[in-house]
Motif scaffolding. Structure first.
Motif, short mmCIF file in Angstrom:
data_model
loop_
_atom_site.label_atom_id
_atom_site.label_comp_id
_atom_site.label_asym_id
_atom_site.label_seq_id
_atom_site.Cartn_x
_atom_site.Cartn_y
_atom_site.Cartn_z
N GLY A 122 0.82 -1.20 0.00
CA GLY A 122 0.00 0.00 0.00
C GLY A 122 0.86 1.25 0.00
O GLY A 122 0.57 2.23 -0.70
N THR A 126 0.57 4.82 -2.17
CA THR A 126 0.32 6.16 -1.61
C THR A 126 1.51 7.07 -1.87
O THR A 126 1.34 8.25 -2.18
N TYR A 147 -4.20 6.94 7.95
CA TYR A 147 -2.92 6.23 7.98
C TYR A 147 -2.55 5.93 6.53
O TYR A 147 -3.41 5.51 5.75
N HIS A 148 -1.28 6.14 6.17
CA HIS A 148 -0.93 5.96 4.76
C HIS A 148 0.34 5.13 4.53
O HIS A 148 0.80 5.05 3.39
N GLY A 149 0.91 4.54 5.59
CA GLY A 149 2.05 3.65 5.36
C GLY A 149 3.32 4.10 6.05
O GLY A 149 3.30 4.99 6.90
N GLU A 200 -8.04 8.88 3.83
CA GLU A 200 -8.93 7.70 3.81
C GLU A 200 -10.34 8.25 3.71
O GLU A 200 -10.78 9.00 4.59
N ASP A 229 -7.05 7.36 -0.35
CA ASP A 229 -6.34 6.16 0.05
C ASP A 229 -7.40 5.09 0.33
O ASP A 229 -8.05 5.10 1.38
N ILE A 231 -6.86 1.82 0.49
CA ILE A 231 -6.17 0.56 0.81
C ILE A 231 -7.06 -0.33 1.69
O ILE A 231 -7.05 -1.55 1.54
N VAL A 232 -7.80 0.27 2.60
CA VAL A 232 -8.71 -0.52 3.46
C VAL A 232 -10.10 -0.64 2.82
O VAL A 232 -10.69 -1.71 2.80
N LYS A 257 -4.04 -4.13 -0.16
CA LYS A 257 -4.62 -5.16 0.71
C LYS A 257 -5.47 -6.20 -0.01
O LYS A 257 -4.93 -7.18 -0.51
N ARG A 431 -4.16 6.30 13.41
CA ARG A 431 -5.14 7.14 12.74
C ARG A 431 -5.36 8.46 13.47
O ARG A 431 -6.31 9.15 13.28
C1 LIG Z 1 -5.33 3.16 4.77
C2 LIG Z 1 -3.98 2.56 4.59
N1 LIG Z 1 -3.12 3.13 3.73
C3 LIG Z 1 -1.90 2.63 3.51
C4 LIG Z 1 -1.44 1.53 4.19
C5 LIG Z 1 -0.07 1.01 3.94
O1 LIG Z 1 -0.13 -0.21 3.30
P1 LIG Z 1 1.09 -1.26 3.43
O2 LIG Z 1 1.21 -1.62 4.88
O3 LIG Z 1 0.68 -2.39 2.55
O4 LIG Z 1 2.31 -0.55 2.92
C6 LIG Z 1 -2.29 0.90 5.11
C7 LIG Z 1 -1.84 -0.28 5.86
O5 LIG Z 1 -2.38 -0.68 6.85
C8 LIG Z 1 -3.59 1.43 5.32
O6 LIG Z 1 -4.43 0.89 6.20
#
Ligand SMILES: Cc1ncc(COP(=O)(O)O)c(C=O)c1O
Length: 445
Positions: A122, A126, A147-149, A200, A229, A231-232, A257, A431
């Motif tokens: 993820g 991002t 949250y972005h990593g 998010e 974002d 990812i979730v 994810k 978060r």
């Molecule tokens: C909303 C969000 N963005 C980005 C990420 C980062 O992804 P990764 O852990 O696969 O690098 C996560 C990981 O939990 C996440 O929940």
């Protein structure tokens, strides 16, 4: 309560600590998250919604590898796609047709997607979005919510920023979800300096009516690239992400994810004119086109679409959230724990109030759920394999027995004494950013 022994987990933990800092690759999968000595620390295998630890204890898994497992462990269709690709090869010297095939799927499913590039984590997606937005706008500042990593531009805004240069931290500012004014103030304080707003779009809290629209309007007004974002949210809230569910289209979006049912794959998708800058920036790695993950992702998305995956996940979530809420009330521990979150990601959260502090209530919850065979952190992370009356019935019966013991502990004089080991340690509130770090140049001291 079946007596669970964790001797092999403990021995492996001691061994791994010699060579692996934290004894895990991921904070949220480490010993910090579970009550010491009363929890599994290493898993051996999974099947459907169930996992087995190295001591042979079985659990219904509500963590699911932190959300990638969306169909279930060892899904036969995804595994067949991986095996078929394995017979052809894994990583090649040129691109494969799979890349275009998966990109076309995402363009069909996701409203903002006109072009697509792939990554493994993820954080790849991002961070690519942030670099792309900077290249496209010629600006440096980033506003963010969520949250972005693990990369510098994001983690520098949290309490865990050790190792991130101050010069990088100065360029990222957090704003507050569901408070468009908090973004407006940032953008106003540094006019023409923000490249991207990354957020998010939905999480345990839904976006308030009009909030995402207000963010979209602010980005348009200030010439800022809007990045969702997802990812979730991706392939859980719906096949087209939160942008489809809430009808607000960003310029770019990051997915990861769930898109590969556990295989490491992520994607940045977005507007053609912005994605065209991909040829000018550097986002390029050895494994971007790794073929097993691409094949797995195509099979995963096909199956989720064919089997109404997001709707089934939501229906399962409603049953578990409603059942959990009734059980908490019946045991009179609803002052200590509340249920919240969307249907597709229901949560049981310590309130931080009532008869014990949050560390104790969090630890008691995880300890007693593990003892009853439920691997659980804070949310019911769901796969299609959980959509089974037997699994839901078993889960709620186990939850009820676990909460009876949690309630007894909370009624006792010393709830902490009921912990069978060291309590859970928070990594940091991922978060909850530390707030705007920058003092915009022209802001009053
Ligand atoms: C909303 C969000 N963005 C980005 C990420 C980062 O992804 P990764 O852990 O696969 O690098 C996560 C990981 O939990 C996440 O929940």
């Amino acid at each position: 309560m079946a007596d669970r022994i964790f001797d092999k987990s403990q021995a492996l933990y001691v061994r791994a600590l010699e060579t692996v800092p934290l004894a895990s690759q991921t904070f949220s999968k480490s010993a910090m998250q579970y009550v010491g000595g009363a929890s599994p620390l290493f898993l051996d295998r999974g099947d459907g919604c169930r996992v087995t630890d190295v001591d042979g204890n079985e659990y219904i898994d509500y963590v699911l590898g932190l959300l990638p497992v969306v169909l279930g462990y060892r899904d036969p269709d995804v595994d067949a796609a991986i095996r078929a690709q394995l017979d052809k090869g894994i990583s090649f010297s040129l691109a494969t047709e799979l890349e275009a095939e998966l990109a076309e799927r995402l363009v069909r499913l996701i409203p903002c997607a006109e072009m697509v590039r792939f990554g493994k984590n993820g954080s790849d997606a991002t961070s690519a979005a942030v670099r792309l937005a900077r290249a496209y706008t010629g600006r440096d500042r980033i506003a963010l919510a969520g949250y972005h990593g693990w990369h510098d531009w994001y983690i520098g805004t949290t309490a865990r920023h050790l190792g991130v240069p101050q010069a990088v931290r100065d360029l990222s500012s957090a704003f507050t979800f569901n408070d468009a004014d908090s973004l407006a103030s940032l953008l106003k304080a540094a006019p023409g300096e923000y490249a991207a707003v990354i957020m998010e779009p939905a999480g345990l809290d839904a976006p308030a009516p009009g909030f995402l629209e207000a963010i979209r309007a602010l980005c348009d007004e200030h010439g800022v690239v809007l990045v969702f974002d997802e990812i979730v949210t991706g392939f859980r809230i719906g096949m087209g992400g939160a942008q489809e569910a809430y009808g607000v289209t960003p310029d770019l979006a990051a997915f990861g994810k769930a898109m590969g049912n556990g295989m490491p794959i992520s994607a940045i998708v977005g507007r053609r004119d912005i994605m065209a800058f991909m040829d000018k920036i550097f986002f390029s790695g050895t494994f971007g086109g790794e073929a097993l993950s691409l094949a797995a992702s195509i099979a995963t998305l096909d199956k989720l679409e064919r089997d109404s995956g997001p709707a089934r996940i939501a229906a399962t979530g409603v049953k578990l959230r409603d059942g959990a809420a009734k059980i908490l009330k019946a045991h009179e521990i609803d002052a200590e724990y509340l249920t919240k979150g969307p249907d597709w990601l229901p949560a049981v959260l310590p309130t931080g109030e009532g008869r014990a502090d949050r560390t104790v209530t969090t630890s008691l919850l995880r300890q007693e759920l593990v003892a009853e065979g439920l691997l659980f952190m804070a949310t019911f992370n769901l796969s299609l394999a959980h959509d089974d009356p037997q699994v839901i019935g078993e889960t709620l019966a186990a939850f009820d027995r676990a909460m009876a013991r949690v309630a007894a502990a909370l009624r006792s004089n010393d709830p902490a004494a009921r912990l069978r080991g060291a309590p859970v340690e928070p990594v940091f509130q991922v978060r909850q950013n530390t707030g705007p770090i920058i003092k915009p140049k022209d802001a009053a001291e």
